[in-house]
Write an enzyme that holds these catalytic residues in place. Structure first.
Site, PDB file in Angstrom:
ATOM      1  N   CYS A   4      57.379  56.239 -22.323  1.00  0.00           N
ATOM      2  CA  CYS A   4      58.316  56.272 -23.448  1.00  0.00           C
ATOM      3  C   CYS A   4      58.021  55.106 -24.394  1.00  0.00           C
ATOM      4  CB  CYS A   4      59.749  56.187 -22.931  1.00  0.00           C
ATOM      5  SG  CYS A   4      60.939  55.971 -24.264  1.00  0.00           S
ATOM      6  N   HIS A  46      67.098  54.211 -20.578  1.00  0.00           N
ATOM      7  CA  HIS A  46      66.407  55.426 -21.018  1.00  0.00           C
ATOM      8  C   HIS A  46      67.197  56.687 -20.664  1.00  0.00           C
ATOM      9  CE1 HIS A  46      62.946  58.027 -22.006  1.00  0.00           C
ATOM     10  NE2 HIS A  46      63.520  58.808 -21.112  1.00  0.00           N
ATOM     11  N   HIS A  99      68.200  57.699 -29.700  1.00  0.00           N
ATOM     12  CA  HIS A  99      68.210  56.644 -30.711  1.00  0.00           C
ATOM     13  C   HIS A  99      69.067  57.090 -31.884  1.00  0.00           C
ATOM     14  CE1 HIS A  99      64.764  59.302 -31.320  1.00  0.00           C
ATOM     15  NE2 HIS A  99      64.891  59.101 -32.616  1.00  0.00           N
ATOM     16  N   HIS A 101      69.450  56.640 -35.894  1.00  0.00           N
ATOM     17  CA  HIS A 101      68.908  56.143 -37.165  1.00  0.00           C
ATOM     18  C   HIS A 101      70.048  55.511 -37.956  1.00  0.00           C
ATOM     19  CE1 HIS A 101      65.017  58.426 -37.009  1.00  0.00           C
ATOM     20  NE2 HIS A 101      65.723  59.203 -36.217  1.00  0.00           N
TER      21      HIS A 101
HETATM   22  P1  DGP Z   1      63.173  61.090 -34.398  1.00  0.00           P
HETATM   23  O1  DGP Z   1      62.240  61.914 -35.195  1.00  0.00           O
HETATM   24  O2  DGP Z   1      64.632  61.312 -34.747  1.00  0.00           O
HETATM   25  O3  DGP Z   1      62.896  61.230 -32.910  1.00  0.00           O
HETATM   26  O4  DGP Z   1      62.889  59.594 -34.810  1.00  0.00           O
HETATM   27  C1  DGP Z   1      61.875  58.815 -34.281  1.00  0.00           C
HETATM   28  C2  DGP Z   1      61.666  57.673 -35.239  1.00  0.00           C
HETATM   29  O5  DGP Z   1      60.984  56.655 -34.549  1.00  0.00           O
HETATM   30  C3  DGP Z   1      60.830  58.024 -36.455  1.00  0.00           C
HETATM   31  O6  DGP Z   1      61.617  57.810 -37.619  1.00  0.00           O
HETATM   32  C4  DGP Z   1      59.664  57.074 -36.423  1.00  0.00           C
HETATM   33  C5  DGP Z   1      60.096  56.029 -35.429  1.00  0.00           C
HETATM   34  N1  DGP Z   1      59.024  55.505 -34.605  1.00  0.00           N
HETATM   35  C6  DGP Z   1      58.163  56.225 -33.854  1.00  0.00           C
HETATM   36  N2  DGP Z   1      57.311  55.403 -33.219  1.00  0.00           N
HETATM   37  C7  DGP Z   1      57.658  54.128 -33.579  1.00  0.00           C
HETATM   38  C8  DGP Z   1      57.151  52.849 -33.259  1.00  0.00           C
HETATM   39  O7  DGP Z   1      56.197  52.678 -32.493  1.00  0.00           O
HETATM   40  N3  DGP Z   1      57.761  51.777 -33.834  1.00  0.00           N
HETATM   41  C9  DGP Z   1      58.832  51.914 -34.670  1.00  0.00           C
HETATM   42  N4  DGP Z   1      59.344  50.807 -35.173  1.00  0.00           N
HETATM   43  N5  DGP Z   1      59.338  53.124 -34.995  1.00  0.00           N
HETATM   44  C10 DGP Z   1      58.748  54.213 -34.461  1.00  0.00           C
END
Ligand code: DGP
Length: 113
Positions: A4, A46, A99, A101
């Site tokens: 993850c 998690h 998560h 946003h």
């Molecule tokens: P979702 O599509 O709702 O599962 O959102 C996942 C979000 O996580 C997406 O907006 C991009 C972000 N994301 C993915 N990988 C990483 C990472 O390695 N670092 C950060 N800071 N954000 C990430």
């Protein structure tokens, strides 16, 4: 969870722009911002999504959101913000670690999708 990406960020195995951390959650900057301010609230425990969430995890998440409401000035969100949690295929969830946003820092549109 071994594979993850958010667990790896929480554990410090992968770098991220860390904005806030306590025992329950980590808040980071989203790597692909969709608004002037785009943060991700990651519960440290998690679980994939709200379907997998236990009652105890739900209480922890509620505590995190309540705490967030007291941090708006520090985060630059005093004019308001939007919380979004994508779930499953139709919700376009791409990371299987629940998560939230946090979007703001500018006037957002009045449509959700
Ligand atoms: P979702 O599509 O709702 O599962 O959102 C996942 C979000 O996580 C997406 O907006 C991009 C972000 N994301 C993915 N990988 C990483 C990472 O390695 N670092 C950060 N800071 N954000 C990430």
């Amino acid at each position: 969870m071994e594979n993850c990406i958010f667990c790896k960020i929480i554990n410090g195995d992968i770098p991220a722009q860390r904005v806030y951390e306590d025992d329950d959650m980590l808040i980071i900057k989203d790597v692909n911002p969709q608004a002037e301010i785009h943060l991700l609230l990651l519960p440290k425990e998690h679980y994939a999504d709200i379907e997998e969430m236990s009652d105890e995890q739900a209480q922890t998440l509620a505590r995190c959101i309540k705490k967030l409401s007291g941090m708006t000035k520090q985060l630059g969100l005093e004019e308001g913000f939007r919380l979004v949690s994508n779930k499953g295929k139709h919700g376009c969830q791409s990371v299987g670690h629940l998560h939230i946003h946090i979007l703001g820092g500018e006037q957002l549109g009045d449509r959700m999708a």
